[in-house]
Design a protein around this motif. Structure first.
Motif, PDB file in Angstrom:
ATOM      1  N   GLN A  13       0.434  18.977   0.944  1.00 17.87           N
ATOM      2  CA  GLN A  13      -0.188  20.153   1.553  1.00 17.87           C
ATOM      3  C   GLN A  13       0.864  21.083   2.137  1.00 17.87           C
ATOM      4  O   GLN A  13       0.749  22.306   2.058  1.00 17.87           O
ATOM      5  CB  GLN A  13      -1.171  19.710   2.635  1.00 17.87           C
ATOM      6  CG  GLN A  13      -2.407  19.027   2.059  1.00 17.87           C
ATOM      7  CD  GLN A  13      -3.255  18.380   3.145  1.00 17.87           C
ATOM      8  OE1 GLN A  13      -2.812  18.194   4.278  1.00 17.87           O
ATOM      9  NE2 GLN A  13      -4.485  18.021   2.804  1.00 17.87           N
TER      10      GLN A  13
ATOM     11  N   HIS B 109       7.651   5.154   7.036  1.00 20.32           N
ATOM     12  CA  HIS B 109       6.985   4.300   6.050  1.00 20.32           C
ATOM     13  C   HIS B 109       7.830   3.071   5.738  1.00 20.32           C
ATOM     14  O   HIS B 109       7.312   1.950   5.639  1.00 20.32           O
ATOM     15  CB  HIS B 109       6.721   5.097   4.775  1.00 20.32           C
ATOM     16  CG  HIS B 109       6.399   4.263   3.590  1.00 20.32           C
ATOM     17  ND1 HIS B 109       5.237   3.531   3.479  1.00 20.32           N
ATOM     18  CD2 HIS B 109       7.105   4.015   2.440  1.00 20.32           C
ATOM     19  CE1 HIS B 109       5.219   2.885   2.325  1.00 20.32           C
ATOM     20  NE2 HIS B 109       6.346   3.157   1.685  1.00 20.32           N
TER      21      HIS B 109
ATOM     22  N   PRO C  40       1.637   5.082   0.953  1.00 18.50           N
ATOM     23  CA  PRO C  40       1.343   5.862   2.167  1.00 18.50           C
ATOM     24  C   PRO C  40       0.545   7.129   1.830  1.00 18.50           C
ATOM     25  O   PRO C  40       1.079   8.247   1.820  1.00 18.50           O
ATOM     26  CB  PRO C  40       2.738   6.194   2.709  1.00 18.50           C
ATOM     27  CG  PRO C  40       3.614   6.247   1.499  1.00 18.50           C
ATOM     28  CD  PRO C  40       3.063   5.203   0.565  1.00 18.50           C
ATOM     29  N   ARG C  41      -0.719   6.961   1.566  1.00 21.61           N
ATOM     30  CA  ARG C  41      -1.544   8.063   1.072  1.00 21.61           C
ATOM     31  C   ARG C  41      -1.604   9.247   2.038  1.00 21.61           C
ATOM     32  O   ARG C  41      -1.472  10.400   1.633  1.00 21.61           O
ATOM     33  CB  ARG C  41      -2.969   7.565   0.796  1.00 21.61           C
ATOM     34  CG  ARG C  41      -3.054   6.560  -0.349  1.00 21.61           C
ATOM     35  CD  ARG C  41      -4.458   5.961  -0.428  1.00 21.61           C
ATOM     36  NE  ARG C  41      -4.590   5.052  -1.548  1.00 21.61           N
ATOM     37  CZ  ARG C  41      -4.197   3.792  -1.542  1.00 21.61           C
ATOM     38  NH1 ARG C  41      -3.640   3.292  -0.443  1.00 21.61           N
ATOM     39  NH2 ARG C  41      -4.347   3.027  -2.594  1.00 21.61           N
ATOM     40  N   ARG C  42      -1.806   8.952   3.309  1.00 22.30           N
ATOM     41  CA  ARG C  42      -1.962  10.043   4.274  1.00 22.30           C
ATOM     42  C   ARG C  42      -0.695  10.879   4.355  1.00 22.30           C
ATOM     43  O   ARG C  42      -0.745  12.109   4.344  1.00 22.30           O
ATOM     44  CB  ARG C  42      -2.307   9.463   5.655  1.00 22.30           C
ATOM     45  CG  ARG C  42      -2.599  10.525   6.716  1.00 22.30           C
ATOM     46  CD  ARG C  42      -2.928   9.883   8.049  1.00 22.30           C
ATOM     47  NE  ARG C  42      -1.806   9.138   8.582  1.00 22.30           N
ATOM     48  CZ  ARG C  42      -0.784   9.694   9.243  1.00 22.30           C
ATOM     49  NH1 ARG C  42      -0.755  11.020   9.429  1.00 22.30           N
ATOM     50  NH2 ARG C  42       0.195   8.963   9.718  1.00 22.30           N
ATOM     51  N   GLU C  43       0.459  10.207   4.432  1.00 26.45           N
ATOM     52  CA  GLU C  43       1.720  10.926   4.534  1.00 26.45           C
ATOM     53  C   GLU C  43       2.019  11.723   3.265  1.00 26.45           C
ATOM     54  O   GLU C  43       2.516  12.850   3.324  1.00 26.45           O
ATOM     55  CB  GLU C  43       2.869   9.956   4.823  1.00 26.45           C
ATOM     56  CG  GLU C  43       2.828   9.295   6.194  1.00 26.45           C
ATOM     57  CD  GLU C  43       1.990   8.035   6.202  1.00 26.45           C
ATOM     58  OE1 GLU C  43       1.211   7.810   5.241  1.00 26.45           O
ATOM     59  OE2 GLU C  43       2.104   7.271   7.182  1.00 26.45           O
ATOM     60  N   TRP C  44       1.712  11.134   2.118  1.00 25.05           N
ATOM     61  CA  TRP C  44       1.977  11.832   0.854  1.00 25.05           C
ATOM     62  C   TRP C  44       1.106  13.076   0.729  1.00 25.05           C
ATOM     63  O   TRP C  44       1.572  14.149   0.334  1.00 25.05           O
ATOM     64  CB  TRP C  44       1.745  10.888  -0.320  1.00 25.05           C
ATOM     65  CG  TRP C  44       2.118  11.469  -1.644  1.00 25.05           C
ATOM     66  CD1 TRP C  44       1.272  11.930  -2.609  1.00 25.05           C
ATOM     67  CD2 TRP C  44       3.437  11.670  -2.167  1.00 25.05           C
ATOM     68  NE1 TRP C  44       1.982  12.406  -3.689  1.00 25.05           N
ATOM     69  CE2 TRP C  44       3.312  12.252  -3.445  1.00 25.05           C
ATOM     70  CE3 TRP C  44       4.711  11.411  -1.663  1.00 25.05           C
ATOM     71  CZ2 TRP C  44       4.417  12.581  -4.228  1.00 25.05           C
ATOM     72  CZ3 TRP C  44       5.815  11.737  -2.452  1.00 25.05           C
ATOM     73  CH2 TRP C  44       5.653  12.315  -3.716  1.00 25.05           C
ATOM     74  N   LEU C  45      -0.163  12.949   1.084  1.00 21.74           N
ATOM     75  CA  LEU C  45      -1.056  14.112   1.022  1.00 21.74           C
ATOM     76  C   LEU C  45      -0.600  15.204   1.988  1.00 21.74           C
ATOM     77  O   LEU C  45      -0.656  16.399   1.673  1.00 21.74           O
ATOM     78  CB  LEU C  45      -2.489  13.682   1.341  1.00 21.74           C
ATOM     79  CG  LEU C  45      -3.207  12.897   0.242  1.00 21.74           C
ATOM     80  CD1 LEU C  45      -4.540  12.363   0.755  1.00 21.74           C
ATOM     81  CD2 LEU C  45      -3.433  13.776  -0.982  1.00 21.74           C
ATOM     82  N   LEU C  46      -0.149  14.781   3.162  1.00 21.39           N
ATOM     83  CA  LEU C  46       0.331  15.746   4.144  1.00 21.39           C
ATOM     84  C   LEU C  46       1.527  16.519   3.594  1.00 21.39           C
ATOM     85  O   LEU C  46       1.611  17.752   3.712  1.00 21.39           O
ATOM     86  CB  LEU C  46       0.721  15.029   5.437  1.00 21.39           C
ATOM     87  CG  LEU C  46       1.345  15.886   6.542  1.00 21.39           C
ATOM     88  CD1 LEU C  46       0.371  16.964   6.998  1.00 21.39           C
ATOM     89  CD2 LEU C  46       1.773  15.004   7.718  1.00 21.39           C
ATOM     90  N   CYS C  47       2.455  15.816   2.951  1.00 22.97           N
ATOM     91  CA  CYS C  47       3.637  16.482   2.391  1.00 22.97           C
ATOM     92  C   CYS C  47       3.258  17.395   1.237  1.00 22.97           C
ATOM     93  O   CYS C  47       3.814  18.496   1.089  1.00 22.97           O
ATOM     94  CB  CYS C  47       4.653  15.433   1.938  1.00 22.97           C
ATOM     95  SG  CYS C  47       5.433  14.557   3.311  1.00 22.97           S
TER      96      CYS C  47
ATOM     97  N   ASP D 216       0.806  -1.217   0.000  1.00 25.23           N
ATOM     98  CA  ASP D 216       0.000   0.000   0.000  1.00 25.23           C
ATOM     99  C   ASP D 216       0.841   1.269   0.000  1.00 25.23           C
ATOM    100  O   ASP D 216       1.825   1.392   0.727  1.00 25.23           O
ATOM    101  CB  ASP D 216      -0.923   0.020   1.213  1.00 25.23           C
ATOM    102  CG  ASP D 216      -2.029  -1.018   1.099  1.00 25.23           C
ATOM    103  OD1 ASP D 216      -2.291  -1.453  -0.032  1.00 25.23           O
ATOM    104  OD2 ASP D 216      -2.604  -1.383   2.138  1.00 25.23           O
TER     105      ASP D 216
END
Length: 480
Positions: A132, A369, A123-130, A121
């Motif tokens: 932003q 990650h 790391p969608r949450r971490e990528w979106l956070l970065c 999988d």
């Protein structure tokens, strides 16, 4: 003119506006202009664009839904289905090409092939956070918004990569010697171009067995691919020296596909060969950061001879091949030719993704990650080792526990080709070791290459159980 969908309607025609909209959409679907799955503008939006009553559009949409051209779902709008009776194009195929280019003909439950789908999988949450952080208020980098990215890559990412590669893989480089590329395929294309133009290199030694896609790519780039055998110590450097070539592509940290790690003796011999031959070593460290065996991972080969080793890596195995982000750490002698080749090829890699990756590296989120990814891969590898012991007598998993795949050498009494075919009949898709060989005439034990990290633990065990049953069917009677 409509701002959201080009619809031709005429108020002075002898046909109602509703009928005109219906006829237009049907024709666009029939002509392939509106594709299945396409979302249409809302009835209110289209009515505003056409300057008609909303009820006109609502009635047209409802009739097309009733006739099977459109579908409407709460929260997802109105979408094109296609012509009545028309089947939508399938999503990503489960049945891809098997060994030798043959297409699978049976349904597949467990796909054990290596490649893009063999990645756990993202790391969608971490990528979106970065994302932003770098694009949000106070975090945006003005140049990235306004112009093309530098051909060598964003400075902040090159600096982060130099620090990360030094810390994790022992790479000896500086930010000014790191080139950001769009994956290893582009890196290899640039290397073939730069080595040919500046060093006169027209032949490139490749590991045998090795990646068949790289072999085809090199040959299509006009460079002759020369096979060099691999054993359990990695590349045979004596055979490399005997070949007469001046450049070689190696995977020393986790040989693809056998999993062998280049021994210390062979590393020293390869460095010596490069110095004495005026040779070049391309190090494809595709699995960097994915070591989870006992002890520490061997450092990058580049550390031994940074003036002769071109170090390449990507995020394809650790994040996703969809990002198309990689890097080259190059010696000064070749950095300029590589950069000029890049400038002739395109206008750089996506700046926003580069900035997000720099943030991921600098914030420590990438390390976190990788820890999760290593733990998952370790569990799957342990399940694979246990399942092979239980279901595949006479087989063994080669190489240390690292990466997302493993090379399973089978009993010499098993027909590799028949095992692969029998496994497919039982819904397991796997490639045999012969699919990765040049065919240099050396006898090879039968083997399968198993991508395991993307599967659930019970899926690993079940898939190997099927391979065991297939091996019993594919067993050859020993002569004599």
């Amino acid at each position: 003119m409509s701002l959201h969908m080009t619809v031709d309607v005429a108020r002075n025609a002898g046909e109602s506006l509703t009928s005109q909209i219906q006829r237009f959409i049907k024709r666009e679907i029939a002509d392939g202009v509106l594709h299945p799955g396409t979302r249409l503008p809302s009835s209110r939006r289209l009515a505003d664009d056409l300057d008609v009553s909303r009820s006109v559009v609502v009635e047209a949409y409802e009739q097309l839904v009733a006739e099977g051209y459109l579908e409407a779902a709460t929260g997802s709008g109105t979408r094109v289905v296609g012509r009545p009776g028309h089947r939508r194009a399938a999503g990503p195929a489960l049945l891809d090409e098997g060994p030798g280019g043959r297409r699978a003909t049976a349904p597949v439950q467990w796909d054990l092939r290596t490649g893009g789908d063999n990645v756990p999988d993202f790391p969608r949450r971490e990528w979106l956070l970065c994302y932003q952080r770098v694009l949000g208020p106070g975090g945006a980098r003005a140049r990235a918004w306004n112009g093309y990215p530098p051909p060598a890559g964003e400075a902040v990412l090159r600096a982060e990569l130099a620090g990360y590669l030094g810390r994790v893989r022992g790479v000896r480089t500086r930010a000014e010697r790191v080139l950001v590329v769009s994956g290893f395929a582009q890196a290899l294309a640039l290397l073939c171009t730069a080595l040919a133009r500046t060093e006169g290199v027209r032949e490139l030694a490749l590991e045998d067995p090795g990646h068949p896609g790289q072999r085809r790519f090199v040959e299509e780039a006009g460079v002759r691919a020369v096979p060099v055998p691999v054993d359990e110590e990695g590349l045979d450097v004596d055979a490399l020296a005997a070949s007469g070539v001046r450049a070689v592509l190696v995977t020393p940290g986790h040989q693809f596909p056998t999993g062998a790690v280049l021994s210390a003796r062979r590393r020293d011999a390869l460095a010596r060969w490069a110095r004495e031959r005026d040779g070049w070593v391309i190090e494809d460290d595709y699995g960097s950061g994915l070591w989870y065996d006992r002890g520490t991972a061997p450092p990058a080969l580049q550390r031994l001879l940074p003036e002769r080793v071109l170090y390449a890596g990507t995020v394809s195995k650790t994040l996703s091949p969809a990002l198309r982000l990689g890097w080259l750490a190059a010696p000064e002698r070749l950095f300029g030719p590589l950069l000029r080749a890049r400038e002739r090829q395109d206008l750089g890699s996506d700046a926003f993704s580069q900035l997000a990756l720099a943030e991921l590296l600098g914030s420590g989120l990438f390390d976190r990650h990788l820890r999760r990814l290593r733990e998952r891969a370790r569990e799957r590898r342990a399940a694979l080792d246990e399942a092979v012991r239980r279901h595949l007598p006479g087989a063994r998993v080669l190489g240390p526990a690292t990466g997302l795949h493993a090379y399973v050498r089978l009993s010499r009494y098993v027909s590799e080709e028949r095992l692969v075919a029998e496994a497919l009949r039982s819904s397991v898709l796997v490639r045999g070791g012969s699919a990765y060989r040049f065919g240099t005439g050396r006898p090879e034990a039968p083997a399968v290459v198993v991508g395991h990290a993307h599967l659930p633990r019970d899926g690993v065990a079940e898939a190997v159980r099927v391979l065991g049953a297939a091996a019993r069917v594919a067993r050859r009677v020993p002569r004599g």
